[in-house]
Scaffold this motif. Structure first.
Motif, PDB file in Angstrom:
ATOM      1  N   MET A  21       0.391  -1.206  -0.012  1.00 38.32           N
ATOM      2  CA  MET A  21      -0.117  -0.185   0.063  1.00 38.32           C
ATOM      3  C   MET A  21       0.748   1.232  -0.315  1.00 38.32           C
ATOM      4  SD  MET A  21      -2.681  -1.659  -0.530  1.00 38.32           S
ATOM      5  CE  MET A  21      -4.231   0.312  -0.004  1.00 38.32           C
ATOM      6  N   LEU A  22       2.144   1.194   0.811  1.00 38.79           N
ATOM      7  CA  LEU A  22       2.608   2.171   0.894  1.00 38.79           C
ATOM      8  C   LEU A  22       4.199   2.710  -0.616  1.00 38.79           C
ATOM      9  CD1 LEU A  22       3.408   5.056   2.247  1.00 38.79           C
ATOM     10  CD2 LEU A  22       5.723   3.150   3.525  1.00 38.79           C
ATOM     11  N   ILE A  23       4.757   1.643  -0.983  1.00 43.46           N
ATOM     12  CA  ILE A  23       5.418   1.460  -1.681  1.00 43.46           C
ATOM     13  C   ILE A  23       4.646   1.318  -3.070  1.00 43.46           C
ATOM     14  CG2 ILE A  23       7.154   0.309  -2.589  1.00 43.46           C
ATOM     15  CD1 ILE A  23       8.110  -0.681  -0.379  1.00 43.46           C
ATOM     16  N   GLY A  24       3.398   0.728  -3.329  1.00 49.15           N
ATOM     17  CA  GLY A  24       3.006   0.649  -4.246  1.00 49.15           C
ATOM     18  C   GLY A  24       1.657   1.516  -5.051  1.00 49.15           C
ATOM     19  N   PHE A  25       0.779   1.933  -3.801  1.00 46.73           N
ATOM     20  CA  PHE A  25      -0.174   2.340  -3.949  1.00 46.73           C
ATOM     21  C   PHE A  25       0.226   3.924  -3.334  1.00 46.73           C
ATOM     22  CE2 PHE A  25      -4.572   3.959  -2.886  1.00 46.73           C
ATOM     23  CZ  PHE A  25      -5.096   3.479  -3.856  1.00 46.73           C
ATOM     24  N   VAL A  26       0.779   4.109  -2.972  1.00 44.72           N
ATOM     25  CA  VAL A  26       0.421   5.881  -2.524  1.00 44.72           C
ATOM     26  C   VAL A  26       2.540   6.401  -2.998  1.00 44.72           C
ATOM     27  CG1 VAL A  26       1.871   7.751  -0.303  1.00 44.72           C
ATOM     28  CG2 VAL A  26      -0.161   5.649  -0.154  1.00 44.72           C
ATOM     29  N   ILE A  27       3.197   5.732  -2.669  1.00 42.85           N
ATOM     30  CA  ILE A  27       4.227   6.268  -4.142  1.00 42.85           C
ATOM     31  C   ILE A  27       4.301   6.129  -5.340  1.00 42.85           C
ATOM     32  CG2 ILE A  27       7.034   5.532  -4.334  1.00 42.85           C
ATOM     33  CD1 ILE A  27       7.588   4.529  -0.723  1.00 42.85           C
ATOM     34  N   LEU A  28       3.889   5.198  -5.954  1.00 42.36           N
ATOM     35  CA  LEU A  28       3.693   5.710  -7.226  1.00 42.36           C
ATOM     36  C   LEU A  28       2.819   5.877  -7.625  1.00 42.36           C
ATOM     37  CD1 LEU A  28       4.309   1.596  -9.050  1.00 42.36           C
ATOM     38  CD2 LEU A  28       6.522   3.171  -8.473  1.00 42.36           C
ATOM     39  N   GLY A  29       1.268   6.111  -6.890  1.00 42.92           N
ATOM     40  CA  GLY A  29       0.379   7.080  -6.982  1.00 42.92           C
ATOM     41  C   GLY A  29       1.116   8.138  -7.250  1.00 42.92           C
ATOM     42  N   GLY A  30       2.030   8.737  -5.853  1.00 41.07           N
ATOM     43  CA  GLY A  30       2.761   9.799  -6.240  1.00 41.07           C
ATOM     44  C   GLY A  30       3.596  10.298  -7.098  1.00 41.07           C
ATOM     45  N   GLU A  31       4.009   9.485  -7.744  1.00 44.52           N
ATOM     46  CA  GLU A  31       4.439   9.821  -8.657  1.00 44.52           C
ATOM     47  C   GLU A  31       4.378   9.390  -9.677  1.00 44.52           C
ATOM     48  OE1 GLU A  31       8.281   9.982  -8.096  1.00 44.52           O
ATOM     49  OE2 GLU A  31       8.308   9.404  -6.127  1.00 44.52           O
ATOM     50  N   ALA A  32       2.816   9.147 -10.450  1.00 47.80           N
ATOM     51  CA  ALA A  32       2.400   8.880 -11.307  1.00 47.80           C
ATOM     52  C   ALA A  32       1.957  10.233 -11.504  1.00 47.80           C
ATOM     53  CB  ALA A  32       1.516   8.003 -11.581  1.00 47.80           C
ATOM     54  N   ILE A  33       1.863  11.271 -10.792  1.00 50.84           N
ATOM     55  CA  ILE A  33       1.432  12.781 -10.532  1.00 50.84           C
ATOM     56  C   ILE A  33       2.414  13.778 -10.479  1.00 50.84           C
ATOM     57  CG2 ILE A  33       0.094  14.413  -8.847  1.00 50.84           C
ATOM     58  CD1 ILE A  33      -1.573  12.354  -7.294  1.00 50.84           C
ATOM     59  N   ILE A  34       3.369  13.205  -9.925  1.00 50.97           N
ATOM     60  CA  ILE A  34       4.727  14.496 -10.400  1.00 50.97           C
ATOM     61  C   ILE A  34       4.839  13.852 -11.672  1.00 50.97           C
ATOM     62  CG2 ILE A  34       7.271  14.038  -9.626  1.00 50.97           C
ATOM     63  CD1 ILE A  34       6.593  13.454  -6.968  1.00 50.97           C
ATOM     64  N   SER A  35       5.250  12.717 -11.746  1.00 54.03           N
ATOM     65  CA  SER A  35       5.498  12.535 -13.732  1.00 54.03           C
ATOM     66  C   SER A  35       5.030  13.308 -14.400  1.00 54.03           C
ATOM     67  CB  SER A  35       5.826  11.143 -14.052  1.00 54.03           C
ATOM     68  OG  SER A  35       4.099  10.835 -13.794  1.00 54.03           O
ATOM     69  N   TYR A  36       3.311  13.530 -14.833  1.00 54.24           N
ATOM     70  CA  TYR A  36       3.343  14.427 -15.489  1.00 54.24           C
ATOM     71  C   TYR A  36       2.893  15.845 -14.549  1.00 54.24           C
ATOM     72  CZ  TYR A  36      -0.410  15.799 -18.921  1.00 54.24           C
ATOM     73  OH  TYR A  36      -0.979  16.392 -20.003  1.00 54.24           O
ATOM     74  N   LYS A  37       3.157  16.145 -14.025  1.00 57.53           N
ATOM     75  CA  LYS A  37       3.574  17.502 -13.779  1.00 57.53           C
ATOM     76  C   LYS A  37       4.904  17.996 -14.211  1.00 57.53           C
ATOM     77  CE  LYS A  37       1.967  22.496 -12.957  1.00 57.53           C
ATOM     78  NZ  LYS A  37       1.290  21.881 -12.091  1.00 57.53           N
ATOM     79  N   SER A  38       6.038  17.153 -14.390  1.00 57.93           N
ATOM     80  CA  SER A  38       7.678  17.728 -13.729  1.00 57.93           C
ATOM     81  C   SER A  38       8.383  17.295 -15.067  1.00 57.93           C
ATOM     82  CB  SER A  38       8.214  17.213 -12.419  1.00 57.93           C
ATOM     83  OG  SER A  38       7.972  16.179 -12.366  1.00 57.93           O
ATOM     84  N   LEU A  39       8.249  15.596 -15.405  1.00 55.21           N
ATOM     85  CA  LEU A  39       8.771  15.801 -16.506  1.00 55.21           C
ATOM     86  C   LEU A  39       8.917  16.375 -17.867  1.00 55.21           C
ATOM     87  CD1 LEU A  39       8.048  11.997 -16.466  1.00 55.21           C
ATOM     88  CD2 LEU A  39      10.486  12.791 -15.124  1.00 55.21           C
TER      89      LEU A  39
END
Length: 235
Positions: free
Chosen positions: A54-72
């Motif tokens: 839940m932490l690594i898969g859901f929260v962290i990767l979910g957060g990275e998905a948001i970050i990826s669209y905005k910052s890359l």
């Protein structure tokens, strides 16, 4: 409206916190809780998959998905694909993590869905799945009309952040719930190393989530002066 800072520098701190949180939850469940397993006589090892996934898969990767669209600093179609895939992986691992909790409860004779954490968790994963499916259909394939996408964009962004904030908050609630069980049932030292590790993991998780939201509200590094440069979207 975007916060008057560039999203890219914020992501560096977010990535660092993501790594720290992942290491902490792994150390907790492997070194202190005995390890991870899908099949085991010790049913606690099955449950240990739940906080890790839940932490690594859901929260962290979910957060990275948001970050990826905005910052890359990539072309929009590439960012859309990365955003979509990361959210899909996060959703799949989140479902696996919930299944691990159900499996542990069923094999240990523990009732399911009796706590606030579990109720919110089912709601969050359901909303996350709904968000992913309708976003895939409208924004990716087959894709809606320009007017439909423009109209749904604000709702996509608002719902996405709302669900993510709920996920981070529920993760913290889950850490609290598990630690309370350990302190009352297993008589875990309230001021011991494990208790501090769990509490600090929750704090790092909240800080990571906060930086994800800040990234979504910050200016994109894109040099193109259009709406996507100043808003979080998956179009």
């Amino acid at each position: 409206m975007a916060v008057g800072i560039n999203a890219m520098p914020v992501t560096f701190a977010a990535h660092a916190l993501a790594v720290i949180a992942a290491i902490m939850v792994l150390v907790w469940n492997i070194s202190y809780r005995g390890g991870l397993a899908w099949e085991a006589e010790n049913k606690n090892l099955i449950f240990n998959l739940h906080p890790v996934l839940m932490l690594i898969g859901f929260v962290i990767l979910g957060g990275e998905a948001i970050i990826s669209y905005k910052s890359l600093p990539l072309e929009k179609p590439v960012k859309k694909l990365i955003h979509l895939i990361l959210h899909a992986i996060a959703l799949a691992l989140g479902i696996w993590g919930i299944c691990a909790a159900f499996k542990n409860h069923n094999e240990s004779g523990i009732p399911n869905l009796y706590s606030l954490h579990s109720w919110i968790g089912i709601g969050v994963i359901s909303l996350y799945a709904f968000q992913w499916v309708y976003s895939f259909v409208v924004f990716f394939f087959p894709g809606g009309s320009s007017n439909l996408r423009s109209g749904l964009l604000p709702w996509h962004a608002i719902l996405g952040l709302f669900v993510y904030i709920l996920a981070v908050g529920n993760a913290a609630l889950g850490f609290l719930e598990k630690l309370t069980f350990l302190e009352s049932g297993a008589k875990l030292d309230k001021y011991g190393a494990e208790a501090f590790l769990v509490n600090f993991t929750a704090i790092v998780t909240i800080l990571f989530g906060s930086l994800v939201v800040l990234t979504a509200s910050a200016k994109s590094p894109s040099s193109i002066d259009d709406a996507d440069s100043y808003s979080y979207s998956a179009i």
